[in-house]
Scaffold this active site. Structure first.
Site, PDB file in Angstrom:
ATOM      1  CD1 TRP A 159      85.115 102.906  67.640  1.00 55.48           C
ATOM      2  CD2 TRP A 159      86.254 101.899  69.276  1.00 55.48           C
ATOM      3  NE1 TRP A 159      84.202 102.419  68.541  1.00 55.48           N
ATOM      4  CE2 TRP A 159      84.874 101.798  69.564  1.00 55.48           C
ATOM      5  CE3 TRP A 159      87.176 101.347  70.174  1.00 55.48           C
ATOM      6  CZ2 TRP A 159      84.395 101.166  70.695  1.00 55.48           C
ATOM      7  CZ3 TRP A 159      86.692 100.711  71.307  1.00 55.48           C
ATOM      8  CH2 TRP A 159      85.318 100.621  71.559  1.00 55.48           C
ATOM      9  CG  ASP A 170      89.304  99.316  63.360  1.00 54.55           C
ATOM     10  OD1 ASP A 170      88.618  98.349  62.977  1.00 54.55           O
ATOM     11  OD2 ASP A 170      89.189  99.830  64.489  1.00 54.55           O
ATOM     12  CE  LYS A 212      81.524  96.759  65.920  1.00 51.35           C
ATOM     13  NZ  LYS A 212      81.030  97.462  67.102  1.00 51.35           N
TER      14      LYS A 212
END
Length: 365
Positions: free
Chosen positions: A106, A176, A200
């Site tokens: 990511w 992030d 999540k």
């Protein structure tokens, strides 16, 4: 299914488990919210009933995460993947560099998007070590005039996480936090911008939370499309256009659930205990199970491991599925096994998985 209430043991990496009581409340209110005769999905985002839900979610998020007054909380769309683009589009000024710390796929994707807008540099990376660890503070190099430093706090694919964040001084730190937001207490004042997809730990997919320091908003680049400017959404209380109303409603209910659990400190203690059950099995397996992450970089959200014998690993995943465990396959890019133990994954599910792993080893050692 594995549990007494016919619910799967859900270890999906995202979208992932939601608290059962939140789902049941949403089910109860689905067709008639707050006596309006309408679902929250049917009403205008300009209505008083929805506006109360919207503002309460923002207020509760600020309270539970101890967000200082000099920060804005935004509800955006497009997931963390759009943030990979919005961050450099807004804050990577011409003639400046931005530092990216690589700890997994990511952060690599974020770096790739930044290259479209300027000159990002890699200030540290654990790629040569197959992303098994988080770089140490003395490995991180950045300049005092960088536009910002960017990192990914938790790496779902490799099962690593930052324990302590680097001190970047006057250089804005942008993070992030998609896969570990609200899983533990953090000092918000260390960050200029935090972004996180909700799917999540905070709710269903479709909502992206952004926590942004107000002075950073003043440094936005010009000539940016209206919808891609953070100030557009800050000025409009995240109501510039139609927001994902049901997702924000669900996020607000998840925040109430976190509050009822005892807040973020209680959630953190529970997460450490849950993950510890599974890590203990790995550590005591004498090599039968092999964890990917180094011990000092282990994530309490995503536990990644392998079984040395590939055929046995396939059998493990097949038998686990039959026993009611869902989502234990590793990411398609790396394979192996992964248990995602997000906030709403109950202790009983982690205990059941730990017991299953012990019994599987006994049968196949």
């Amino acid at each position: 299914m594995g549990t007494t209430n016919n619910r799967a043991y859900n270890f999906n990496a995202g979208p992932s488990a939601l608290p059962l009581e939140v789902l049941e409340k949403a089910q109860k209110e689905l067709v008639n919210f707050n006596g309006t005769g309408m679902s929250i999905m049917e009403m205008s985002h300009r209505s008083k009933d929805y506006e109360a839900v919207h503002n309460e979610a923002i207020a509760r998020l600020k309270k539970l995460y101890a967000i200082p007054e000099n920060y804005e909380v935004l509800f955006l769309q497009g997931g963390a993947s759009l943030q990979f683009t919005m961050v450099p589009m807004n804050f990577l000024q011409e003639g400046k560099k931005a530092s990216y710390i690589l700890t997994g796929v990511w952060s690599e994707k974020a770096l790739k998007e930044a290259k479209l807008f300027g000159e990002p540099v890699i200030s540290a990376s654990s790629k040569e070590n197959q992303y098994r660890n988080i770089p140490t503070s003395n490995e991180i190099k950045f300049d005092s005039d960088d536009a910002y430093v960017h990192l990914t706090s938790n790496n779902t694919i490799y099962g690593t996480a930052w324990r302590d964040f680097p001190d970047t001084g006057d250089v804005p730190l942008i993070v992030d936090m998609s896969s570990d937001i609200f899983s533990k207490a953090v000092d918000i004042s260390k960050f200029a911008l935090i972004y996180a997809g909700a799917q999540k730990n905070l709710g269903p997919s479709g909502v992206t939370v952004v926590i942004i320091r107000k002075d950073l908003l003043e440094k936005e680049n010009t000539n940016i499309p209206t919808m891609l400017k953070y100030s557009t959404h800050a000025d409009a209380n995240s109501l510039y256009n139609t927001p994902p109303t049901f997702g924000i409603y669900m996020l607000g209910e998840v925040l109430k659930w976190i509050e009822n659990q005892g807040g973020v400190p209680a959630i953190e203690r529970n997460n450490v205990e849950k993950a510890g059950l599974i890590y203990d099995v790995i550590d005591n397996s004498k090599g039968f199970y092999k964890g990917h992450a180094t011990e000092d970089s282990r994530s309490f959200m995503n536990i990644t491991f392998r079984i040395a014998d590939e055929e046995l690993e396939k059998q493990f995943l097949a038998e686990a599925k039959e026993a009611g465990f869902v989502g234990l396959n590793g990411h398609r890019s790396v394979g192996g096994c992964r248990a995602s133990t997000y906030n709403a994954v109950p202790f009983e599910a982690c205990k059941a998985l730990a017991d299953f792993m012990v019994e599987f080893q006994k049968k196949h050692q």
